[in-house]
Design an enzyme around this catalytic site. Sequence first.
Site, PDB file in Angstrom:
ATOM      1  N   HIS A 140       0.835  -1.204   0.000  1.00 37.10           N
ATOM      2  CA  HIS A 140       0.000   0.000   0.000  1.00 37.10           C
ATOM      3  C   HIS A 140       0.875   1.262   0.000  1.00 37.10           C
ATOM      4  O   HIS A 140       0.666   2.169  -0.810  1.00 37.10           O
ATOM      5  CB  HIS A 140      -0.931   0.011   1.207  1.00 37.10           C
ATOM      6  CG  HIS A 140      -1.684   1.298   1.369  1.00 37.10           C
ATOM      7  ND1 HIS A 140      -2.664   1.699   0.489  1.00 37.10           N
ATOM      8  CD2 HIS A 140      -1.583   2.289   2.300  1.00 37.10           C
ATOM      9  CE1 HIS A 140      -3.139   2.872   0.863  1.00 37.10           C
ATOM     10  NE2 HIS A 140      -2.504   3.263   1.953  1.00 37.10           N
ATOM     11  N   ARG A 149       4.214  10.545  -5.398  1.00 40.21           N
ATOM     12  CA  ARG A 149       5.555  11.102  -5.293  1.00 40.21           C
ATOM     13  C   ARG A 149       6.418  10.617  -6.444  1.00 40.21           C
ATOM     14  O   ARG A 149       6.196  10.989  -7.590  1.00 40.21           O
ATOM     15  CB  ARG A 149       6.156  10.770  -3.922  1.00 40.21           C
ATOM     16  CG  ARG A 149       5.499  11.567  -2.786  1.00 40.21           C
ATOM     17  CD  ARG A 149       6.138  11.289  -1.437  1.00 40.21           C
ATOM     18  NE  ARG A 149       5.942   9.907  -1.027  1.00 40.21           N
ATOM     19  CZ  ARG A 149       4.895   9.491  -0.286  1.00 40.21           C
ATOM     20  NH1 ARG A 149       3.988  10.354   0.122  1.00 40.21           N
ATOM     21  NH2 ARG A 149       4.751   8.232   0.036  1.00 40.21           N
ATOM     22  N   THR A 356      -4.126   0.562   5.535  1.00 37.22           N
ATOM     23  CA  THR A 356      -4.694  -0.169   4.406  1.00 37.22           C
ATOM     24  C   THR A 356      -3.869  -1.406   4.091  1.00 37.22           C
ATOM     25  O   THR A 356      -2.646  -1.323   3.977  1.00 37.22           O
ATOM     26  CB  THR A 356      -4.726   0.758   3.171  1.00 37.22           C
ATOM     27  OG1 THR A 356      -5.377   1.959   3.545  1.00 37.22           O
ATOM     28  CG2 THR A 356      -5.446   0.114   2.013  1.00 37.22           C
TER      29      THR A 356
HETATM   30 MN    MN Z   1      -6.042   4.316   7.193  1.00 34.94          MN
END
Ligand code: MN
Length: 420
Positions: A140, A149, A356
């Site tokens: 993630h 980025r 996540t």
């Molecule tokens: Mn979160």
Amino acid sequence: MIKANDINRKSWIKYNKDSDFPIQNIPFGAFKSHSGQIHMATIIGDTVISLTKLEELGYFKNTSLLPNTFNKNLNKFLKQGKATWRDIRDQIAILFDIRNPELQKDQQHQKLILFELKNIALIKSVNIGDYTDFYSSKDHATNVGKMFRDPENALLPNWLHIPVGYHGRSSSIVVSGTDIKRPSGQVIDKLTNKPIFSQSKLLDFELEMAFITGEGKPLGQSISTDEAENYIFGLCLFNDWSARDIQKFEYVPLGPFLGKSFASSISPWIVTLDALESFKINGEKQEPEVSSYLKFSGPKQYDIHLDVLIQPNDESPTKVTSSNFKYMYWNMCQQLAHHTINGCNIKAGDLMASGTISGPEKKEFGSMLELSWAGTQSISLKNGETRKFLLNNDSVIMQGYAKNKDVRIGFGEVKNRLID
Ligand code: MN
């Protein structure tokens, strides 16, 4: 050997083989009855069991449980520590064992203790004091780094050295079933490149798991990775709702704020760390070598299968991703050791979310942001519609279970509808 985990135990409460809640699970939760009374609870199959009534009727009198524990929320139970958590889970397993006639033959008591799932409302069982969200899935963090980025240096320089996290808002953590209102805030207008006030248009879910803590150590002391499991009560599913457009404008330099704090949602049942004992596995090898306070021994990851489904209106849901809790780079013991290494105290009923959880494959990504690759690709639903982010009246359903040849330990689901 944890007695309640005995795979050979059968219950006098009937349930299907593929139930999330066999007698080997015994998770903890809470519900409101028809008459409005609050009960602390566990569940076997589809039968909800009032712990409040069990306690009142004296079924825990030969355990280490303190008087009047199961009356308001689970916090008082959480405070009592691992030995009592184990003791109560064992006692429940024995009470509902098919070989035990005690409650099995007592129809009067059963009427007071047993509830059908369809007749009650599951509610939030813990008064969550503090909420921390980590960012511990490497896939993630890498995906987000690539999108926002530099694809060549996707991970920030600190990421492989510390379990990155931030303090979230605990008072907006809601339970499964609660509608989530789409937030408004300042977002960048694409045409003018200036901030405008708008409803969020990039509403997302984050597939996470969260652990609930017992009472930690006082301010000034730390919990080591070896001790950490004694302070972790159990886990639930966690949807960290995110407004990506609000988040994108506000997050530098202090991190997420209004793009996250409008809501997070949890599944109602907390599955104990004990119930997950046989699903422990080794995680990815950590390179470079971590600081000594983050070193640990033995398997510390858990093999827990996770699914996310999107249900538009009340139509048939579409599975949009499947991931696994084992993909975490930093484990829960490292997260807790890191959280307390500066002497920060931990209280009974704190919640720490994983961040996540994405896997390496595209079909394992844990957010719409990644699945649609920042809105450049569409996800198809069964009804012919597509999504890049969530629309109003979409329900997000997260489900999870651990399974081996002997037993299935499930988490149920966290399901919430997004509304205008
Ligand atoms: Mn979160």
